[in-house]
Design a protein around this motif. Structure first.
Motif, PDB file in Angstrom:
ATOM      1  N   ASP A 241      45.294 -20.191  46.760  1.00  0.00           N
ATOM      2  CA  ASP A 241      46.050 -19.516  45.695  1.00  0.00           C
ATOM      3  C   ASP A 241      45.828 -18.019  45.829  1.00  0.00           C
ATOM      4  O   ASP A 241      44.816 -17.567  46.359  1.00  0.00           O
ATOM      5  CB  ASP A 241      45.638 -20.012  44.297  1.00  0.00           C
ATOM      6  CG  ASP A 241      44.169 -19.774  44.013  1.00  0.00           C
ATOM      7  OD1 ASP A 241      43.819 -18.658  43.595  1.00  0.00           O
ATOM      8  OD2 ASP A 241      43.363 -20.701  44.217  1.00  0.00           O
ATOM      9  N   GLY A 297      49.599 -22.624  48.996  1.00  0.00           N
ATOM     10  CA  GLY A 297      49.713 -23.607  47.925  1.00  0.00           C
ATOM     11  C   GLY A 297      48.953 -24.903  48.096  1.00  0.00           C
ATOM     12  O   GLY A 297      49.436 -25.964  47.705  1.00  0.00           O
ATOM     13  N   THR A 319      48.633 -30.612  46.436  1.00  0.00           N
ATOM     14  CA  THR A 319      49.573 -29.497  46.374  1.00  0.00           C
ATOM     15  C   THR A 319      49.361 -28.708  45.087  1.00  0.00           C
ATOM     16  O   THR A 319      49.068 -29.293  44.050  1.00  0.00           O
ATOM     17  CB  THR A 319      51.020 -30.034  46.400  1.00  0.00           C
ATOM     18  OG1 THR A 319      51.192 -30.827  47.561  1.00  0.00           O
ATOM     19  CG2 THR A 319      52.022 -28.902  46.409  1.00  0.00           C
ATOM     20  N   ASP A 320      49.535 -27.399  45.177  1.00  0.00           N
ATOM     21  CA  ASP A 320      49.352 -26.560  43.995  1.00  0.00           C
ATOM     22  C   ASP A 320      50.476 -25.522  43.918  1.00  0.00           C
ATOM     23  O   ASP A 320      51.100 -25.188  44.928  1.00  0.00           O
ATOM     24  CB  ASP A 320      47.997 -25.840  44.071  1.00  0.00           C
ATOM     25  CG  ASP A 320      47.661 -25.093  42.804  1.00  0.00           C
ATOM     26  OD1 ASP A 320      47.783 -25.694  41.716  1.00  0.00           O
ATOM     27  OD2 ASP A 320      47.291 -23.916  42.883  1.00  0.00           O
ATOM     28  N   ASP A 321      50.736 -25.035  42.731  1.00  0.00           N
ATOM     29  CA  ASP A 321      51.819 -24.054  42.553  1.00  0.00           C
ATOM     30  C   ASP A 321      51.323 -22.765  41.911  1.00  0.00           C
ATOM     31  O   ASP A 321      52.088 -22.028  41.295  1.00  0.00           O
ATOM     32  CB  ASP A 321      52.950 -24.654  41.708  1.00  0.00           C
ATOM     33  CG  ASP A 321      52.506 -25.033  40.302  1.00  0.00           C
ATOM     34  OD1 ASP A 321      51.299 -24.937  40.013  1.00  0.00           O
ATOM     35  OD2 ASP A 321      53.369 -25.441  39.495  1.00  0.00           O
ATOM     36  N   ARG A 324      52.245 -17.289  42.936  1.00  0.00           N
ATOM     37  CA  ARG A 324      53.585 -16.894  42.500  1.00  0.00           C
ATOM     38  C   ARG A 324      54.363 -16.231  43.631  1.00  0.00           C
ATOM     39  O   ARG A 324      53.798 -15.543  44.477  1.00  0.00           O
ATOM     40  CB  ARG A 324      53.494 -15.938  41.314  1.00  0.00           C
ATOM     41  CG  ARG A 324      52.866 -16.549  40.058  1.00  0.00           C
ATOM     42  CD  ARG A 324      52.741 -15.512  38.964  1.00  0.00           C
ATOM     43  NE  ARG A 324      54.040 -14.952  38.606  1.00  0.00           N
ATOM     44  CZ  ARG A 324      54.208 -13.807  37.945  1.00  0.00           C
ATOM     45  NH1 ARG A 324      53.149 -13.092  37.605  1.00  0.00           N
ATOM     46  NH2 ARG A 324      55.415 -13.384  37.642  1.00  0.00           N
ATOM     47  N   PRO A 348      55.456 -22.748  52.104  1.00  0.00           N
ATOM     48  CA  PRO A 348      55.061 -23.196  50.766  1.00  0.00           C
ATOM     49  C   PRO A 348      54.835 -24.705  50.758  1.00  0.00           C
ATOM     50  O   PRO A 348      55.706 -25.471  51.155  1.00  0.00           O
ATOM     51  CB  PRO A 348      56.261 -22.803  49.901  1.00  0.00           C
ATOM     52  CG  PRO A 348      57.426 -22.830  50.849  1.00  0.00           C
ATOM     53  CD  PRO A 348      56.893 -22.444  52.187  1.00  0.00           C
ATOM     54  N   ASN A 350      54.315 -26.493  48.054  1.00  0.00           N
ATOM     55  CA  ASN A 350      55.029 -27.041  46.909  1.00  0.00           C
ATOM     56  C   ASN A 350      56.522 -27.044  47.209  1.00  0.00           C
ATOM     57  O   ASN A 350      57.151 -25.990  47.304  1.00  0.00           O
ATOM     58  CB  ASN A 350      54.738 -26.191  45.663  1.00  0.00           C
ATOM     59  CG  ASN A 350      55.329 -26.795  44.406  1.00  0.00           C
ATOM     60  OD1 ASN A 350      56.252 -27.614  44.458  1.00  0.00           O
ATOM     61  ND2 ASN A 350      54.791 -26.400  43.263  1.00  0.00           N
ATOM     62  N   ASN A 352      59.005 -27.612  45.472  1.00  0.00           N
ATOM     63  CA  ASN A 352      59.848 -27.008  44.439  1.00  0.00           C
ATOM     64  C   ASN A 352      60.092 -25.524  44.686  1.00  0.00           C
ATOM     65  O   ASN A 352      60.988 -24.931  44.075  1.00  0.00           O
ATOM     66  CB  ASN A 352      59.205 -27.178  43.055  1.00  0.00           C
ATOM     67  CG  ASN A 352      59.136 -28.622  42.627  1.00  0.00           C
ATOM     68  OD1 ASN A 352      60.025 -29.410  42.936  1.00  0.00           O
ATOM     69  ND2 ASN A 352      58.075 -28.993  41.923  1.00  0.00           N
ATOM     70  N   ASN A 353      59.296 -24.922  45.585  1.00  0.00           N
ATOM     71  CA  ASN A 353      59.402 -23.482  45.835  1.00  0.00           C
ATOM     72  C   ASN A 353      60.139 -23.123  47.114  1.00  0.00           C
ATOM     73  O   ASN A 353      60.229 -21.944  47.463  1.00  0.00           O
ATOM     74  CB  ASN A 353      58.000 -22.861  45.892  1.00  0.00           C
ATOM     75  CG  ASN A 353      57.307 -22.836  44.555  1.00  0.00           C
ATOM     76  OD1 ASN A 353      57.955 -22.901  43.514  1.00  0.00           O
ATOM     77  ND2 ASN A 353      55.986 -22.769  44.575  1.00  0.00           N
TER      78      ASN A 353
END
Length: 465
Positions: A241, A297, A319-321, A324, A348, A350, A352-353
């Motif tokens: 992160d 991530g 997995t982590d988000d 940013r 990434p 994640n 979703n990104n």
């Protein structure tokens, strides 16, 4: 019992034609993996399929645990034969999971076996594969050569002596070019207990006194130059992160000294250090002509108690988000302003990104370099047919997928090269769908160029091979 189909993932006539004519026989550049250079150099013969599949593969270990299999058959002291039998029992139940398809491809391509592995035929397939391993002298180099792998880039820490890379550099018996990626993670995570122990190791191997943050950077630069002498042009920075934090040189020096003494750091200090570290390393990558890979991530060791008893990279990560988009953008912007932005690949974890990272990457491309900043291949938990197809469909709208450097294995297994085949099959099926829906109707030579570029040519050009 069913058998392996050569129409795997080729769901339309155009896609099948593209794969057979243009993608199938393209060479492989595996620019990111975790193979052990010593195993390549020594070229040892594998004991059996159990070793080839289960010695290092945390994907399989993770799956076996979900079925309640005892740890002794996963990372424990059971024989590879017995581990293999336990794995064979669950494989038919892995429907929809990439492990099922990966294993089917590996059995077909390396052993000519097209039947589905299960408990009933496990002993027979074990005996057949063991016979072929001995008969064909299946070794790491053999696996790479029969898979048409031109280049492999392993991943090493800056303190690594690259002993085996040096031995392989001018060895004419090795048909595949073996490079190393520069991975300075242990210098990046200043808050971890290992950091304090790591600094003297880096100082010793670099010959640079590390009594300041500038000294740390000088030591890393010395090692970066050493890696480059062996032909390396790729970095790999793992980022669990990262939140961009403004900082001064004096503040970073103070954080460094605290970390060096083993004192606890607050979250803001950690973020300041990470921001400064990535900024300085990015400038060094630019200076030495490296491609900067940012793997973003991960949630390392989510199951901390099991990781403590079994080990890291054993299937307990997630997995982590928390990183940013804006923080990565700030890093790229600062490097751009300084004129030190290297070629960069963003990964990434994640899913979703992926769209927002694709948009970010496109915003930092500039004249003179094709796809200077780009979205990497679907990585780790996303490197399966669904994740690959999802990325094509999501990202092609935002960043030309024709510029992609294609697939990688990210693997510790010498049998993993069919992952490139899987990627190419999904790619051709996706392109075929566009053609057959009338969404693409340019000349055939343009289709051929796109397929061959994504499979091989783009990577060759981007990494300067």
């Amino acid at each position: 019992m069913g058998t392996f189909s050569e129409d795997l993932f080729l769901t339309n006539a155009t896609g099948k034609r593209l794969y057979e004519q243009y993608a199938k026989d393209m060479p492989i550049i595996d620019y990111h993996c975790h193979l052990l250079p010593q195993e390549i150099y020594e070229n040892k013969r594998f004991e059996d399929l159990g070793e080839m599949w289960l010695a290092h593969d945390h994907y399989k270990w993770r799956a076996m645990r979900t079925f309640g299999i005892e740890e002794k058959y996963i990372t424990g002291d059971a024989s590879y034969h017995d581990k293999y039998l336990k794995f064979a029992e669950i494989l038919p139940q892995m429907i929809g999971n990439p492990i099922y398809i990966w294993c089917a491809l590996e059995l077909k391509r390396f052993f000519g076996i097209d039947e589905a592995l299960c408990a009933e035929n496990a002993e027979r397939i074990y005996a057949e594969t063991k016979r072929l391993i001995e008969e064909k002298n299946m070794t790491p180099r053999w696996c790479m050569e029969v898979s048409n792998v031109r280049v492999v880039s392993t991943t090493e820490d800056p303190v690594d002596t690259l002993e085996y890379h040096l031995k392989m550099k001018d060895d004419p018996s090795i048909k595949t070019k073996i490079l190393s990626a520069f991975r300075p993670d242990k210098a990046f995570y200043c808050e971890k207990p290992a950091y304090r122990e790591y600094l003297p190791q880096l100082a010793a191997v670099s010959g640079v006194a590390i009594d300041s943050f500038d000294g740390l950077m000088a030591a890393l630069e010395q090692r970066l130059a050493f890696f480059k002498q062996l032909g390396t042009m790729i970095s790999d920075d793992g980022i669990e992160d990262f939140t961009w934090a403004e900082h001064t040189d004096a503040e970073i020096e103070a954080v460094f000294q605290k970390a060096r003494r083993g004192e606890a750091l607050c979250a803001h200090e950690v973020n300041q250090y990470r921001s400064a570290f990535l900024l300085r390393m990015g400038a060094l990558y630019h200076k030495y002509g490296f491609v900067m890979q940012l793997h973003i991530g991960t949630y390392q060791g989510a199951n901390k108690s099991r990781e403590a008893s079994i080990g890291v990279a054993c299937g307990f990560d997630c997995t982590d988000d928390s990183t940013r988009i804006k923080s990565v953008g700030e890093l790229l912007d600062r490097l751009t302003k300084a004129g030190t932005l290297p070629k960069t690949i963003l990964y990434p974890l994640n899913a979703n990104n992926i769209e927002t990272f694709a948009i970010l990457a496109a915003g930092f491309c500039e004249g003179g370099t094709r796809a200077k900043v780009q979205l990497g291949a679907p990585w780790w938990f996303n490197d399966q047919a669904y994740g690959i197809r999802r990325q094509f469909e999501a990202v092609a709208n935002l960043y030309p997928i024709s510029l992609s450097v294609g697939m990688l294995t990210d693997s510790r297994s010498f049998l993993s090269y069919p992952r490139h085949e899987l990627y190419r099959r999904v790619l051709c099926s996706y392109l075929g769908d566009l053609v057959e829906r009338g969404e693409y109707f340019s000349d055939e030579k343009e289709l051929e160029k796109t397929v061959k570029n994504i499979c091989y040519n783009n990577a060759k050009e981007f990494f300067g091979l």
